[in-house]
Design an enzyme around this catalytic site. Sequence first.
Site, mmCIF file in Angstrom:
data_model
loop_
_atom_site.group_PDB
_atom_site.id
_atom_site.type_symbol
_atom_site.label_atom_id
_atom_site.label_comp_id
_atom_site.label_asym_id
_atom_site.label_seq_id
_atom_site.Cartn_x
_atom_site.Cartn_y
_atom_site.Cartn_z
ATOM 1 C CG HIS A 128 67.161 30.490 22.543
ATOM 2 N ND1 HIS A 128 66.976 29.197 23.005
ATOM 3 C CD2 HIS A 128 66.309 30.621 21.486
ATOM 4 C CE1 HIS A 128 66.057 28.587 22.280
ATOM 5 N NE2 HIS A 128 65.647 29.419 21.351
ATOM 6 C CG ASP A 155 68.576 29.187 25.952
ATOM 7 O OD1 ASP A 155 67.648 30.009 26.058
ATOM 8 O OD2 ASP A 155 68.569 28.256 25.138
ATOM 9 C CB SER A 206 64.795 26.796 19.215
ATOM 10 O OG SER A 206 63.792 27.097 20.147
#
Length: 419
Positions: free
Chosen positions: A383, A355, A237
Amino acid sequence: MFTSITDGLLCCLMGKTPNAVGPLESVESSDGFSFVEVKPGRVLRVKHLAPARPPGAEDTPQTAGVVHCKRRITVYRNGQMVIENLGDAVRADILHCQNGSEANGTMELEVLDTAGTGAATPSANPPGPGPAKRRRRKPKKVVNVDCTKFITSCKGTHSDVVLFFIHGVGGSLDIWKEQLDFFAKLGYEVVAPDLAGHGCSSAPQIAAAYTFYALAEDMRAVFKRYARKRNILIGHSYGVSFCTFLAHEYPDLVHKVIMINGGGPTALEPSLCSIFNMPTCVLRCLSPCLAWSFLKAGFARQGAKEKQLLKEGNAFNVSSFVLRAMMSGQYWPEGDEVYHAELTVPVLLVHGMHDKFVPVEEDQRMAEILLIAFLKVIDEGSHMVMMECPETVNTLLHEFLLWEPEAVPAADGTEAEKK
């Protein structure tokens, strides 16, 4: 939930953040954990596992895949970017283009403007010659990349290889537990820091401590402390942005990069209409709802197992002040498409199909911009794919570490030069 609302009201009345993490005094190491002072009063928890190797037992690679990285990046005033791959770094036997076009050629796409509007739209084929000649446009910026990369297989027995794991907003080094254990058992040296305000790192009570640049300098300090000859950066991320930054700053030290649900190659700019712009006390009141939303969006399934993974990974367990400062501090105008197109390091992109934070189209665009990139989509993941599907992720990461391009035959190199 009532406790969270009460604490939030006290925060509004007293002007204090109730769940702030205080500075750490201890800097001693135990069970692989160390506390590194990157700046005076700024202490990060770092997990560092290094296998004990007897002297003279180093297994260093004897051969390397030599890749000539050469491309021209031209940016025009209308926002159009043209990438011309001129070397052998993206030959079809090394990288397969997703759109089925020839790997070694010209790619034309629209660049996001500085305001962050618009979308990158690559064309499968370079524009062909038309009957009428177009007026020659004057480029706004031209970047030439020309270097030779020696890409090797990185094994756990190699003493000059270090794996760096960098988490994102709201996470901690604990989200990498399965990866750290897996690669440590294979003999790799691994390093995983807690970002400032996360995990057990100190949490300064000033918003400027959580800007992209402040956190990037923290990661630079950790990198310089533990880096060896061949370093592999693994980011998740927001952590992907720090990996990109380090790969751009240290091209000779960063050997490979792995981006897990990192998003597209766009410059960072905080959103003006975000829930995280609310006062800290309001965010504190909403923290149970935010945690539930993260569970729902971050995992493909929302069962007891996923809740336990969140708890064990110490994810989304940061103070409201830190969370707000992290989101508002994501300003990095330099990290645009051109910045990413300049990278010559091999990159593995891992994406969880479910995600809800990062659409798969963003990672696809990243793969199109990068010079040497492989995109792997995990159908069962979301995610937090490295926590949901650790075996699959570990296998993909390990295969990429062992991968090296085939050596380019001398005849091919000579023929390419003649062309």
